[in-house]
Enzyme design. Structure first.
Site, PDB file in Angstrom:
ATOM      1  N   LYS A 128      65.105  63.543  60.265  1.00 33.08           N
ATOM      2  CA  LYS A 128      66.117  64.255  59.481  1.00 33.08           C
ATOM      3  C   LYS A 128      67.232  64.660  60.416  1.00 33.08           C
ATOM      4  CE  LYS A 128      66.530  65.748  55.176  1.00 33.08           C
ATOM      5  NZ  LYS A 128      65.811  65.261  53.984  1.00 33.08           N
ATOM      6  N   SER A 164      65.874  53.857  49.212  1.00 29.77           N
ATOM      7  CA  SER A 164      66.476  53.619  50.531  1.00 29.77           C
ATOM      8  C   SER A 164      65.761  52.462  51.234  1.00 29.77           C
ATOM      9  CB  SER A 164      66.364  54.864  51.413  1.00 29.77           C
ATOM     10  OG  SER A 164      67.428  55.743  51.163  1.00 29.77           O
ATOM     11  N   LYS A 166      62.960  57.634  59.243  1.00 30.05           N
ATOM     12  CA  LYS A 166      63.868  57.590  58.099  1.00 30.05           C
ATOM     13  C   LYS A 166      64.090  58.998  57.591  1.00 30.05           C
ATOM     14  CE  LYS A 166      66.015  55.124  54.955  1.00 30.05           C
ATOM     15  NZ  LYS A 166      67.170  56.027  55.177  1.00 30.05           N
ATOM     16  N   LYS A 224      56.318  62.168  53.279  1.00 32.52           N
ATOM     17  CA  LYS A 224      56.882  61.562  52.063  1.00 32.52           C
ATOM     18  C   LYS A 224      56.776  60.036  52.140  1.00 32.52           C
ATOM     19  CE  LYS A 224      60.684  63.681  50.955  1.00 32.52           C
ATOM     20  NZ  LYS A 224      62.117  64.044  50.784  1.00 32.52           N
ATOM     21  N   ASN A 265      73.046  66.360  42.787  1.00 32.78           N
ATOM     22  CA  ASN A 265      72.751  64.972  42.444  1.00 32.78           C
ATOM     23  C   ASN A 265      71.369  64.822  41.803  1.00 32.78           C
ATOM     24  OD1 ASN A 265      73.109  62.079  42.429  1.00 32.78           O
ATOM     25  ND2 ASN A 265      71.746  62.034  44.184  1.00 32.78           N
ATOM     26  N   THR A 270      66.473  59.743  43.456  1.00 32.89           N
ATOM     27  CA  THR A 270      65.624  60.932  43.652  1.00 32.89           C
ATOM     28  C   THR A 270      65.279  61.547  42.296  1.00 32.89           C
ATOM     29  OG1 THR A 270      66.671  61.291  45.788  1.00 32.89           O
ATOM     30  CG2 THR A 270      65.416  63.124  44.884  1.00 32.89           C
TER      31      THR A 270
HETATM   32  N1  GLU Z   1      67.453  62.863  51.837  1.00 33.78           N
HETATM   33  C1  GLU Z   1      66.499  62.245  50.988  1.00 33.78           C
HETATM   34  C2  GLU Z   1      65.156  62.924  51.082  1.00 33.78           C
HETATM   35  O1  GLU Z   1      65.054  64.071  51.457  1.00 33.78           O
HETATM   36  C3  GLU Z   1      66.434  60.740  51.162  1.00 33.78           C
HETATM   37  C4  GLU Z   1      66.097  60.254  52.522  1.00 33.78           C
HETATM   38  C5  GLU Z   1      66.282  58.750  52.692  1.00 33.78           C
HETATM   39  O2  GLU Z   1      66.652  58.094  51.735  1.00 33.78           O
HETATM   40  O3  GLU Z   1      66.060  58.277  53.800  1.00 33.78           O
HETATM   41  O4  GLU Z   1      64.155  62.379  50.719  1.00 33.78           O
END
Ligand code: GLU
Length: 433
Positions: free
Chosen positions: A106, A358, A70, A94, A221, A190
């Site tokens: 990513k 998410s 993810k 994370k 954001n 976030t």
């Molecule tokens: N881009 C966000 C992060 O760095 C969210 C990633 C997601 O929701 O999968 O945590």
């Protein structure tokens, strides 16, 4: 001076630092530190004037021990394989820290999206999905928004993927528009997750919002939403910035006015708005670097990585740093901040609210049942408070900073799953008969 090396090397230093508190051997460290697969692609885009351009895109799946991978997709000129690998590594940690059953990934495209028309942006986003379609999927790898990508882009991507698969596949991507299966409460997740962390921190350390000053680097954001929620609770937001620079007012800003002017003009400006009218208020212009060095209670880096380094860390005066950006502090700076008694709530915890919601979105897509906003908020709050507590208590128990404790907690969770699948120590003790 900063130690030479890549962002990924620096990410590895944190892993090595945490391993000694975990009791796991080298094999687990090696496995957790090795990306599973890295895809590099060239995305062709027909420009509006008929010419053809190519943009380099990436998708890295770091580790899928705990579940499908993810992580977001970033559109930025500085996107590189090294950056995407580091971000995928952080996503792995994370997800483990907040206990969502995903691994880390990513992706991104090296592009300045401000230079593309909306239709070019759509062609780029759909073209990216056509090239990664065999790499992603609701049970393998699930993208989401990140820097300079948004729900509209996620919607195009889900639509393109569904066209390729000839079926409706909303769970392949999160952060979609609510009308396309997105979750309510994903947009500010976030910032809201970071806000819940700050509430826990305030409770533990007896911070009173009315006398607590905050500086926020980055008004995208995440930065805007954490500012809005803190302001509502009575915190004094004395400085904010965007890529052009910072504004500072010791009396604090009216955040709804700043959000509004940023939306209208795309710039952070010191204003106070009443009705349709916005008027300038007194403020000092600072550079982004000067903002970081302000004497405030809470500093929130919410922009790019590598902002607090060995060079400027000795001049950081904030009592607490809450990392809303990914990787804003280098590993060398960690030691300097700790020596100066500055407590850092690390990125892999502080900004995990996005991936947590998410996960909620993915659950809703798979079950076909959709939740109320209050339910999303309640579950996000419960997750952030529970894991903040875990990290906080572990840091006190093992005598480390919060970052090391967050890494240890994540390694324990990932390592436990790896051990359950079999490691060399397991096989050494279980000779085949
Ligand atoms: N881009 C966000 C992060 O760095 C969210 C990633 C997601 O929701 O999968 O945590």
């Amino acid at each position: 001076m900063e130690t030479k090396g890549t962002l990924f090397d620096d990410a590895m230093r944190r892993l090595v630092g945490a391993m000694k508190y975990t009791g796991f051997g080298d094999e687990i460290a090696l496995r957790i530190g090795t990306p599973k697969s890295c895809l590099v692609i060239s995305v062709p885009v027909r420009r509006d004037d008929g010419t053809l351009d190519f943009y380099t895109g990436y998708r890295v799946r770091h580790d899928d021990t705990r579940g499908p991978t993810k992580g977001g997709l970033r559109y930025h000129p500085s996107v590189s394989l090294d950056e995407v690998k580091s971000l995928a590594f952080w996503m792995t940690f994370k997800c483990a820290v907040v206990g969502v059953p995903f691994g880390g990934a990513k992706g991104g495209i090296s592009v300045n999206p401000k230079e593309l028309s909306p239709m070019e942006l759509e062609r780029l986003s759909r073209g990216y999905i056509r090239l990664v379609a065999d790499f992603i999927g609701p049970d393998t790898d699930i993208p989401a928004p990140d820097m300079y990508t948004n729900e509209r882009i996620m919607g195009w991507m889900m639509d393109e993927y569904s066209t390729i698969r000839r079926q409706h596949v909303p769970a392949v991507i999160t952060g979609k528009p609510v009308s396309m299966g997105g979750s309510v409460g994903r947009t500010d997740a976030t910032g809201r997750g970071a806000y819940y962390c700050i509430r826990e921190l305030a409770r533990k350390q007896g911070l009173d919002p009315a006398t607590t000053t905050v500086a926020i680097q980055g008004f995208g954001n995440a930065g805007q939403h954490v500012a809005r929620l803190l302001h509502k609770d009575g915190y004094r937001i004395v400085a904010v910035s965007d890529s052009q620079g910072a504004i500072y007012s010791p009396g604090g800003f009216d955040i709804p006015s700043l959000v509004r002017i940023k939306e209208e003009t795309r710039r952070v400006q010191a204003v106070y708005c009443e009705g349709a009218l916005c008027r300038a208020v007194e403020a000092t212009n600072l550079s982004n670097q000067e903002l970081l060095e302000l004497d405030v209670d809470i500093l929130i880096p919410a922009a790019l990585e590598n902002q607090i380094t060995a060079d400027n860390a000795p001049r950081i005066k904030a009592r607490h740093v809450v990392e809303v950006a990914n990787g804003p502090t280098t590993s060398e700076a960690d030691g300097i901040l700790a020596a100066n008694g500055i407590e850092v709530v690390p990125d892999i915890l502080a900004n995990a609210g996005g991936v947590t919601v998410s996960y909620f979105e993915w659950l809703q897509n798979r079950s076909g049942q959709y939740w109320e906003l209050q339910e999303v908020h309640r579950k996000l709050q419960a997750t952030m408070a529970r894991e903040f507590e875990q990290v906080y208590d572990l840091s006190r128990e093992i005598g480390t900073d919060l970052r090391t404790a967050a890494y240890v907690l994540a390694v324990r969770r990932i390592g436990e799953t790896m051990e359950a699948k079999g490691t060399s120590s397991y096989f050494a003790n279980h000779k085949a008969h």
